[in-house]
Design an enzyme around this catalytic site. Structure first.
Site, PDB file in Angstrom:
ATOM      1  CB  CYS A  67      -0.948  -0.132   1.198  1.00  0.00           C
ATOM      2  SG  CYS A  67      -1.620  -1.322   1.704  1.00  0.00           S
ATOM      3  CB  CYS A  70       0.310   3.276  -4.532  1.00  0.00           C
ATOM      4  SG  CYS A  70       0.522   2.170  -5.900  1.00  0.00           S
ATOM      5  CG  HIS A  71      -2.148   4.680  -1.100  1.00  0.00           C
ATOM      6  ND1 HIS A  71      -3.101   5.499  -1.688  1.00  0.00           N
ATOM      7  CD2 HIS A  71      -2.479   3.683  -1.206  1.00  0.00           C
ATOM      8  CE1 HIS A  71      -3.992   4.797  -2.330  1.00  0.00           C
ATOM      9  NE2 HIS A  71      -3.633   3.454  -2.043  1.00  0.00           N
ATOM     10  CB  CYS A 168     -33.008   1.271  12.226  1.00  0.00           C
ATOM     11  SG  CYS A 168     -32.497   0.069  10.886  1.00  0.00           S
ATOM     12  CB  CYS A 171     -34.408   0.973  18.617  1.00  0.00           C
ATOM     13  SG  CYS A 171     -35.277  -0.590  19.260  1.00  0.00           S
ATOM     14  CG  HIS A 172     -30.769   2.747  16.942  1.00  0.00           C
ATOM     15  ND1 HIS A 172     -29.859   2.527  17.908  1.00  0.00           N
ATOM     16  CD2 HIS A 172     -30.912   1.487  16.378  1.00  0.00           C
ATOM     17  CE1 HIS A 172     -29.623   1.221  17.983  1.00  0.00           C
ATOM     18  NE2 HIS A 172     -30.215   0.513  17.045  1.00  0.00           N
ATOM     19  CB  CYS A 213     -29.417  -4.221  14.626  1.00  0.00           C
ATOM     20  SG  CYS A 213     -29.254  -3.036  16.177  1.00  0.00           S
TER      21      CYS A 213
END
Lengths: 252, 107
Positions: A67, A70-71, A168, A171-172, A213
């Protein structure tokens, strides 16, 4: 009259979920768990970050490139990257999440077989890259295709699912801050993924958390890396826009 | 080799109390949990941790199945002489790891 005043007061005291007071799950943790996350020498997630750092400069694949080849220095090149994912992959013209982005990079540029999602190798590298954005505000890209994805994600977030027929949002958004059994229901901002969960005794992805969840409401889980999973992630990130990245977070 | 995060001060004043912290990556499988096939997974834990200052043991701990994965230990000792701190972990299945750190003690 008094009852009406009381009702008005009660309404005013109720927290408006989402919009006004956004809380990271960090704020709801015990002081001990907060201390664990705040101290890099005690945060077990840092073990994976360390592992990812090693993988960053390890040559792999047919091109024998790492990695770093290149980076370069991740601290500079990867700063803020995790804060804007999921993003559009230019070549494919569709959205990818950070783990998917890394896997694509491995396939294209290293010509290597990418580590499967949620394997230790994938989690470690994702955690290392995301860690470079720690403290930076989440900033979803300003792209009409991402906006479309966020809208799809928002619909999924509000869609009732599973045998318990819960969305979702129920609850959230509606019940965040209250308790489900003994645990505080968090607002569900994905600020610290991949994160170390004490319940898991290990590092896990957002996809794994979502699986927890969805199986909890007895629904079919989103396939990791699928369009729906990325749409939901895009929506959650837009919902958490501006909140600081915490990777690697610790959660109970 | 398991990954380790150690926090050791580089320098210390002689006679002062210093804190040492050690975090190691290990599953700490208890030996009581059933796996996905229903069979009980064999125990795989770190049994003993020790810290030696120039060969002299200053801290040790016995670990048991109730200890969480990736055990974190923080302890204190008194800075004596400049030297090498050796941290060792030993466990089931021949697990053994040693890490060393230099520390300079100033009068």
């Amino acid at each position: 009259m008094r009852a009406a005043v009381l009702a008005a007061l009660l309404l005013a005291a109720m927290p408006a979920a989402g919009a006004e007071e956004r809380r990271s799950g960090f704020a709801d943790m015990s002081a001990a768990t907060q201390a664990m996350q705040a101290d890099d020498a005690a945060n077990p997630g840092m073990l994976w970050v360390l592992d990812g750092e090693g993988r960053w400069s390890r040559k792999a694949g047919r091109t024998e490139r790492s990695c770093a080849d290149c980076h370069g220095e991740a601290a500079a090149s990867m700063r803020g990257v995790a804060a804007r994912y999921p993003a559009i992959d230019a070549e494919r013209g569709e959205a990818v999440d950070l783990a998917g982005r890394i896997a694509l990079c491995q396939t294209r540029h290293q010509e290597a077989t990418p580590a499967p999602r949620e394997s230790e190798a994938s989690l470690a590298l994702t955690a290392f890259v995301a860690h470079q954005s720690r403290g930076l505000p989440i900033a979803p890209p300003d792209d009409p295709r991402i906006a479309l994805l966020q809208a799809e994600g928002a619909a999924l977030y509000r869609m009732r699912r599973g045998q318990l027929n819960l969305s979702c949002a129920q609850c959230h958004d509606d019940n965040a801050g209250r308790r489900l059994a003994g645990s505080v229901i968090p607002q569900g901002h994905p600020t610290g993924y991949p994160l170390y969960r004490l319940e898991w005794q290990g590092l896990g992805s957002l996809q794994r958390r979502l699986r927890g969840c969805t199986t909890g409401v007895r629904a079919e889980s989103f396939a990791p890396g699928s369009h729906d999973a990325i749409a939901l992630e895009a929506y959650l990130m837009s919902r958490a826009a501006g909140m600081p990245v915490e990777t690697p977070a610790v959660r109970p | 080799m398991a990954r380790v995060i150690l926090q050791v001060p580089a320098t210390a004043v002689r006679g002062s109390v210093i804190e040492l912290r050690a975090l190691i990556q290990h599953p700490m499988e208890t030996g009581f949990r059933p796996g996905s096939s229903g069979e009980v997974l064999p125990r795989d834990i770190i049994r003993r941790f020790a810290c030696a200052w120039d060969g002299e043991e200053v801290f040790s701990a016995e670990l048991h199945p109730a200890i969480a994965a990736n055990p974190y230990l923080a302890f204190t000792t008194i800075a004596t002489e400049s030297g090498t701190l050796t941290f060792t972990w030993k466990g089931d299945n021949g697990f053994a790891q040693t890490e060393t750190r230099r520390i300079t003690v100033t009068p």
